[in-house]
Enzyme design. Structure first.
Site, PDB file in Angstrom:
ATOM      1  N   LYS A  80      62.679  78.572  -9.802  1.00 20.28           N
ATOM      2  CA  LYS A  80      63.530  77.609  -9.103  1.00 20.28           C
ATOM      3  C   LYS A  80      64.930  78.175  -8.893  1.00 20.28           C
ATOM      4  O   LYS A  80      65.536  78.719  -9.819  1.00 20.28           O
ATOM      5  CB  LYS A  80      63.595  76.313  -9.927  1.00 20.28           C
ATOM      6  CG  LYS A  80      64.432  75.204  -9.305  1.00 20.28           C
ATOM      7  CD  LYS A  80      64.437  73.959 -10.182  1.00 20.28           C
ATOM      8  CE  LYS A  80      65.253  72.836  -9.561  1.00 20.28           C
ATOM      9  NZ  LYS A  80      65.260  71.618 -10.403  1.00 20.28           N
ATOM     10  N   SER A 156      63.991  67.729  -7.688  1.00 25.22           N
ATOM     11  CA  SER A 156      64.607  68.896  -7.093  1.00 25.22           C
ATOM     12  C   SER A 156      63.786  70.175  -7.261  1.00 25.22           C
ATOM     13  O   SER A 156      64.085  71.196  -6.645  1.00 25.22           O
ATOM     14  CB  SER A 156      65.997  69.113  -7.696  1.00 25.22           C
ATOM     15  OG  SER A 156      65.922  69.366  -9.088  1.00 25.22           O
ATOM     16  N   SER A 180      63.126  65.355 -11.563  1.00 22.47           N
ATOM     17  CA  SER A 180      63.060  66.582 -10.775  1.00 22.47           C
ATOM     18  C   SER A 180      61.937  67.537 -11.156  1.00 22.47           C
ATOM     19  O   SER A 180      61.598  68.427 -10.391  1.00 22.47           O
ATOM     20  CB  SER A 180      64.399  67.323 -10.850  1.00 22.47           C
ATOM     21  OG  SER A 180      65.393  66.616 -10.163  1.00 22.47           O
TER      22      SER A 180
END
Length: 478
Positions: A80, A156, A180
């Site tokens: 990520k 996210s 997220s």
């Protein structure tokens, strides 16, 4: 050999260990797959192939000489783009970070991954500064769900979940303060663990901005993502080797299971159907399920969560905006409603005094005590992640003005944060596993929430449930 890149990380590590494939060959296979399927998804948004190829060659030479390369054994993976990696610094969708020099100090999770033998070759997309449960930003654009490109993968950690579902990486590490990790896993048919708060350091995570060195904020966690529970376990053991051990259930009938039904939270029929499906699977396996919940007032839970969350996510706002919020506070009091994550409530939460924040934390302590009492009687609490499967892309107006469709009726976009509030506000671990697919083929996952510190136990329960469930279909990507 023909490489099935949807194979588990554990299986791919075995390929490397037994000489069926080299790190170089596996890396090139991932690069080739990304060239084929990533343009339609926009999940991998930056790469450092020169660095990755050098690492892969080095790992292969060291493995051939008999060196122990760690539990990941030269496995390529993505990460990520909220974590700093030397050679791939975090941009996190922020234009001011788009031209960062490549040299960076590895984030804590990156140090752990590299020491375990990972090759990080690409970064996966996030919303701007991880601030949404959709994935889009002005630097890299919008990431699409592999099951339906008209829909969001969530956020996210949306790029991370989409990459896993698309077979572009065997493992990922996300972060979570507002679902997220959990919402993308639910949306994309993969698995994630939101660990107990404080278990895995967020050092080197953006936000905050990379030049700001502050302690990990309340609520926020780093956590593993994967396609199997065994892979989650492997990655969790690397990132949190000192996590507490508990007595692990070995069969579904030995698990004390509760299911959370909250009439103050939105719940669409397809997610409710997934809950019914899991309950049937549990009962067919000899287990018992009781309807119960640790917190009796869902509106109060949302209020406490919001009052904890908003001061964290608004801390970096310009001074002028903070002053405006203070000026608007008297008017916000007139419109704020209990249990709503609306703009008026946001203003009230953002402008709390130190004394009010202290009171909020005292209220959270009472909620945590209620959870402790609850988990004296249960090993796991089954809960939705969100009210619906992955929504259509919906990012053209502010979050508070967005609407979603629940069984043909409009509902506030902010209700997507309801079901994730308990585990976040009360620092509880939560595993998301895929349960079934909607009528339209979209994955539906559920949360398995446990007592604070019981991460390994709920991973074990997740394995029992996953083994009893039929696997969902993989996305069709051409």
């Amino acid at each position: 050999m023909t490489l099935d890149l949807n194979a588990s990380a554990t299986e791919q590590i075995n390929w490397l260990a037994t000489g069926q494939v080299t790190s170089e060959e596996l890396l090139e296979a991932y690069i080739a797959r990304a060239e084929k399927v990533n343009p339609a998804l926009n999940t991998i948004v930056s790469q450092n192939l020169e660095m990755a190829r050098h690492m892969a060659k080095d790992f292969d030479q060291r493995r051939a000489s008999g060196e122990n390369l760690g539990p990941l054994n030269g496995l390529p993976m993505t990460l990520k783009d909220s974590y700093d990696v030397d050679g791939l610094p975090a941009v996190c969708g922020e234009p001011a970070l788009a031209d960062r020099p490549p040299e960076a100090t590895d984030a804590f999770v990156v140090e752990k991954l590299k020491a375990a033998g990972a090759i990080i070759w690409g970064k996966t997309n996030t919303p701007h500064l991880t601030g949404d449960i959709q994935t889009y930003n002005a630097v890299y654009g919008t990431t699409n769900n592999p099951y339906d490109t008209a829909r969001t993968p969530g956020g996210s950690s949306g790029g991370a979940a989409a990459a896993l579902a698309a077979g572009l990486t065997p493992l990922e590490v996300g972060s979570d303060i507002g679902g997220s990790l959990r919402t993308p896993a639910h949306n994309c048919g993969v698995m994630a663990l939101k660990p107990t708060y404080g278990t895995i350091s967020l050092k080197g995570h953006v936000p905050p901005m990379p030049w700001i060195d502050v302690p990990d904020p309340d609520l926020a966690v780093a956590g593993p993502m994967a396609r199997t529970v065994d892979d989650l376990n492997l990655l969790f053991s690397i990132l949190a080797p000192d996590a507490p051990h508990e007595t692990i259930p070995t069969a579904i009938p030995s698990c004390r299971i509760a299911v959370w039904r909250e009439n103050k939270f939105e719940l669409g029929s397809e997610v409710a159907g997934a809950m019914d499906h899991l309950i049937k699977v549990i009962k067919d396996s000899g287990g018992r399920v009781k309807s119960d919940r640790p917190v009796k007032d869902g509106d109060h839970l949302i209020d406490v969560y919001q009052r904890l969350l908003i001061p964290i996510v608004t801390a970096g706002l310009p001074a002028a905006t903070k002053f405006l919020f203070k000026c608007l506070r008297p008017f916000a009091k007139l419109f704020a409603k209990k249990g709503q994550m609306a703009f008026s409530n946001t203003i009230l939460s953002a402008t709390q005094t130190k004394e009010q924040i202290s009171q909020t934390k005292q209220e959270r302590s009472k909620l945590k005590a209620a959870c402790d009492r609850f988990f004296e009687n249960y090993d796991v609490l089954i809960s939705p992640v969100t009210s619906v499967p992955a929504i259509l892309h919906n990012n053209e107006i502010t979050m508070e003005r967005r609407k979603i469709d629940i069984d043909g009726q409009p509902a506030s976009y902010m209700t997507l944060y309801q079901w994730i509030s308990l585990a976040t506000a009360c620092h509880l671990p939560s595993v998301v596993i895929p349960i079934k697919q909607s009528a339209g083929g979209m994955p539906i996952g559920l949360q398995l929430i446990g007592r604070e510190g019981s991460d390994r136990k709920i991973l074990a329960i997740a394995r029992l449930f996953a083994n009893a469930l039929a696997p969902i279909d993989q996305p069709q990507l051409g």
